[in-house]
Design a protein around this motif. Structure first.
Motif, short mmCIF file in Angstrom:
data_model
loop_
_atom_site.label_atom_id
_atom_site.label_comp_id
_atom_site.label_asym_id
_atom_site.label_seq_id
_atom_site.Cartn_x
_atom_site.Cartn_y
_atom_site.Cartn_z
N LEU A 22 0.82 -1.21 0.00
CA LEU A 22 0.00 0.00 0.00
C LEU A 22 0.86 1.26 0.00
CD1 LEU A 22 -2.75 1.43 0.23
CD2 LEU A 22 -2.55 1.26 2.71
N ARG A 23 1.89 1.29 0.86
CA ARG A 23 2.68 2.53 0.97
C ARG A 23 3.43 2.87 -0.31
NH1 ARG A 23 1.49 -0.15 4.94
NH2 ARG A 23 0.76 0.70 6.93
N PRO A 24 4.15 1.91 -0.93
CA PRO A 24 4.79 2.27 -2.21
C PRO A 24 3.79 2.64 -3.30
CG PRO A 24 5.12 -0.07 -1.67
CD PRO A 24 4.57 0.58 -0.45
N ILE A 25 2.61 2.00 -3.32
CA ILE A 25 1.61 2.38 -4.32
C ILE A 25 1.14 3.81 -4.06
CG2 ILE A 25 -0.67 1.85 -5.30
CD1 ILE A 25 -0.13 -1.11 -4.75
N LEU A 26 1.04 4.19 -2.79
CA LEU A 26 0.66 5.57 -2.47
C LEU A 26 1.73 6.56 -2.92
CD1 LEU A 26 -0.91 5.06 1.08
CD2 LEU A 26 -2.12 5.85 -0.98
N VAL A 27 3.01 6.19 -2.80
CA VAL A 27 4.09 7.06 -3.30
C VAL A 27 3.87 7.31 -4.79
CG1 VAL A 27 6.57 7.27 -3.71
CG2 VAL A 27 5.76 6.27 -1.56
N ILE A 28 3.61 6.23 -5.52
CA ILE A 28 3.41 6.34 -6.97
C ILE A 28 2.16 7.15 -7.28
CG2 ILE A 28 2.92 4.99 -9.06
CD1 ILE A 28 4.63 2.70 -7.70
N ALA A 29 1.07 6.86 -6.57
CA ALA A 29 -0.18 7.60 -6.80
C ALA A 29 -0.01 9.08 -6.49
CB ALA A 29 -1.31 6.99 -5.97
N GLY A 30 0.80 9.39 -5.47
CA GLY A 30 1.08 10.78 -5.13
C GLY A 30 1.82 11.48 -6.26
N ALA A 31 2.75 10.77 -6.88
CA ALA A 31 3.48 11.34 -8.02
C ALA A 31 2.55 11.52 -9.22
CB ALA A 31 4.65 10.43 -8.39
N GLU A 32 1.74 10.51 -9.50
CA GLU A 32 0.82 10.57 -10.65
C GLU A 32 -0.18 11.70 -10.51
OE1 GLU A 32 0.90 5.80 -11.83
OE2 GLU A 32 -0.50 6.52 -10.31
N ALA A 33 -0.58 11.98 -9.27
CA ALA A 33 -1.59 13.01 -9.04
C ALA A 33 -1.09 14.40 -9.43
CB ALA A 33 -2.02 13.00 -7.58
N VAL A 34 0.22 14.57 -9.55
CA VAL A 34 0.75 15.88 -9.96
C VAL A 34 1.48 15.75 -11.31
CG1 VAL A 34 0.91 16.69 -7.58
CG2 VAL A 34 2.92 15.62 -8.64
N GLY A 35 1.14 14.71 -12.07
CA GLY A 35 1.68 14.59 -13.43
C GLY A 35 2.98 13.79 -13.54
N GLY A 43 5.43 10.13 -12.93
CA GLY A 43 5.28 8.73 -13.34
C GLY A 43 5.90 7.78 -12.34
N MET A 44 5.58 6.51 -12.52
CA MET A 44 6.01 5.48 -11.58
C MET A 44 7.52 5.38 -11.44
SD MET A 44 4.77 1.52 -11.39
CE MET A 44 5.09 1.04 -13.09
N GLN A 45 8.24 5.33 -12.56
CA GLN A 45 9.69 5.11 -12.50
C GLN A 45 10.41 6.26 -11.80
OE1 GLN A 45 10.88 2.24 -12.72
NE2 GLN A 45 8.99 1.41 -13.56
N GLN A 46 9.82 7.44 -11.91
CA GLN A 46 10.41 8.64 -11.32
C GLN A 46 10.54 8.55 -9.79
OE1 GLN A 46 7.86 11.90 -12.36
NE2 GLN A 46 9.33 13.50 -11.80
N VAL A 47 9.69 7.75 -9.17
CA VAL A 47 9.66 7.70 -7.70
C VAL A 47 9.84 6.28 -7.16
CG1 VAL A 47 8.27 9.79 -7.46
CG2 VAL A 47 7.13 7.57 -7.68
N MET A 48 10.25 5.35 -8.02
CA MET A 48 10.30 3.95 -7.60
C MET A 48 11.27 3.70 -6.43
SD MET A 48 8.80 1.13 -7.87
CE MET A 48 8.04 0.49 -9.36
N PRO A 49 12.49 4.30 -6.43
CA PRO A 49 13.37 4.05 -5.27
C PRO A 49 12.72 4.52 -3.95
CG PRO A 49 14.64 4.95 -7.09
CD PRO A 49 13.19 5.08 -7.48
#
Lengths: 298, 298
Positions: free
Chosen positions: B50-63, B65-71
């Motif tokens: 859940l937490r890593p998916i939220l990191v990704i969703a937080g990034a997507e919400a402001v335009g 992408g997933m790879q940008q925040v994967m680490p």
């Protein structure tokens, strides 16, 4: 040129570091108070502040200053203190005393001791990040965090503690003892010097010299620790006398004898100084600390 | 516009996160092997991510992408997993099973469990630093680390665990339970969303919206957890049934009743969605995750 005055240098830096640590740690009455009391109990227990002083000396060796690296210096002491709290736990080295006082789990219970360690480790990275906020290039902050995390984690200090725990009560080859010493102690001492140098803008050549000196100094520190453990008494060390021996932990003097251990430590100190030649007089604090590591009695 | 397909979204991101975690953690045979086995044992135990998916969703919400925040996404899962390992220890919640398998200290012994947790926490900050290396402004990396450290440390998750441990077997006022929930669970969930948004270049206005939604979502998550604990069975939860109740830990349903707890969780989910309005369709993943938090059965 006046000779380097090590006692004044150490006293001044220790006082500044203690003030900075006092400001960096949550107040004792900040909720939840128990864990903050426990963090301060272990942090202000009379440590030598060797690692933060090395951060500062690393910065000074490349022309930087104390205030420029103070948050990172405090971070290294947080990491060191967390490691002592966790190492003392019943499931690990099971030590009741450190520096003449009850260990954290004896004073606060195991749960709070574990959490105080976790809290100090977490705080350490916040302090390093704060230190990097003023840097022009974010890659320097990345490199500093990567270096400290690698030195502190399972490829460094934590890894050394794993092998140390697994080797207890067993005869181990000399290479395994070198692995434990290099990872459990030397890695963080080396990273203290290099992170200070990095944050103060070291060139690759300066960094390589400091890195080499740091590795020698770190290993010398642990060999001297082993010698003191073998020779030590409760009064001198402030912890249970000969505790490594009591737990059947291998020490450098066990494997190589006391005299050969002293010779090896002295050689490492000389190697460290040789590595520092390109840095000139700016590295005098590191040289002084190298002598201190060899000559200390606790 | 096609409706948001939550099951596909979750499955795709979980698979990508699992691949990234596999690459980020030291191999199982990297020395010292024991601690790396233990880290992987707990990391690949069927978590929801859940937490890593939220990191990704937080990034997507402001335009972003997933790879940008994967680490950073992997880092948040490392912090979550370390907290589970340490919370399960005999000195803390003393749990023998989690997700239907022996807990880390049952499988590897207490010393290795403590060190595996320490190793994961340390690795987390290295991953966050790696993520920040490409940023133009080092202050963003500083802010992300500060936010995550505050959410994870004694002013956040660790602090919540301290009060939770200290409250065991005692009647506590409703405010104390809210403190535990807000700090032990909600803080890191909120920081997952906001750190993803920060790394993807959120504006202050976007960040404020995501922060508000994250706080609501985090509290809703813990209330639903309490409801599931009260209702749950061993088969459904994969851990000892009603373990909070067995340990006399206060839960939200204890204090407010099951029906009022459901209403409160639902209201928090609606509040979170209301906070997300300014972000438009880009926040659909967060909205989907909010529904998931409310509707999940484990």
């Amino acid at each position: 040129m006046s000779p380097f005055d090590l006692p004044s240098y150490l006293a001044e830096r220790r006082a500044a570091i203690d003030r900075a640590l006092d400001a960096a740690l949550p107040r004792e009455d900040a909720p939840p108070a128990t864990v903050h009391k426990a963090m301060r109990y272990s942090m202000f227990a009379g440590g030598k502040r060797l690692r933060p002083i090395l951060v500062i000396a690393g910065a000074e060796a490349v022309g930087g200053g104390m205030q420029q690296v103070m948050p990172a210096a405090c971070a290294l002491e947080c990491i060191h203190t967390y490691s002592l709290i966790h190492d003392d736990l019943p499931a690990m080295d099971d030590d009741d005393f450190r520096r003449g006082r009850p260990t954290s789990h004896k004073a606060f219970g195991e749960a709070i001791a574990i959490l105080a360690g976790d809290g100090l480790l977490t705080l350490a990275f916040r302090l390093i990040a704060d230190n990097g906020a003023t840097l022009a290039d974010p890659r320097v902050l990345r490199d500093v965090i990567a270096e400290i995390a690698d030195a502190a984690g399972t490829l460094g200090m934590v890894g050394g503690q794993v092998v140390d725990i697994e080797s207890e009560g067993r005869a181990i080859p000399a290479e395994t003892l070198e692995y434990i010493h290099a990872h459990k102690t030397a890695a963080l001492i080396r990273a203290s010097l290099t992170s200070g140098a990095r944050l103060a803008g070291a060139t690759p050549r300066q960094l390589a010299a400091i890195n080499a000196a740091g590795a020698d100094l770190g290993l010398a520190f642990q060999i001297v620790d082993d010698i003191l453990d073998v020779e030590g008494s409760l009064a001198e060390l402030g912890k249970t006398a000969g505790s490594d021996r009591r737990k059947h932990k291998a020490t450098y003097p066990d494997q190589h004898g006391l005299e050969a251990s002293r010779v090896r430590a002295k050689t490492l100190i000389e190697d460290a100084k040789a590595a520092l030649v390109p840095l000139g007089r700016a590295a005098d604090p590191i040289r002084g600390l190298a002598d201190f590591v060899f000559e200390r009695r606790s």
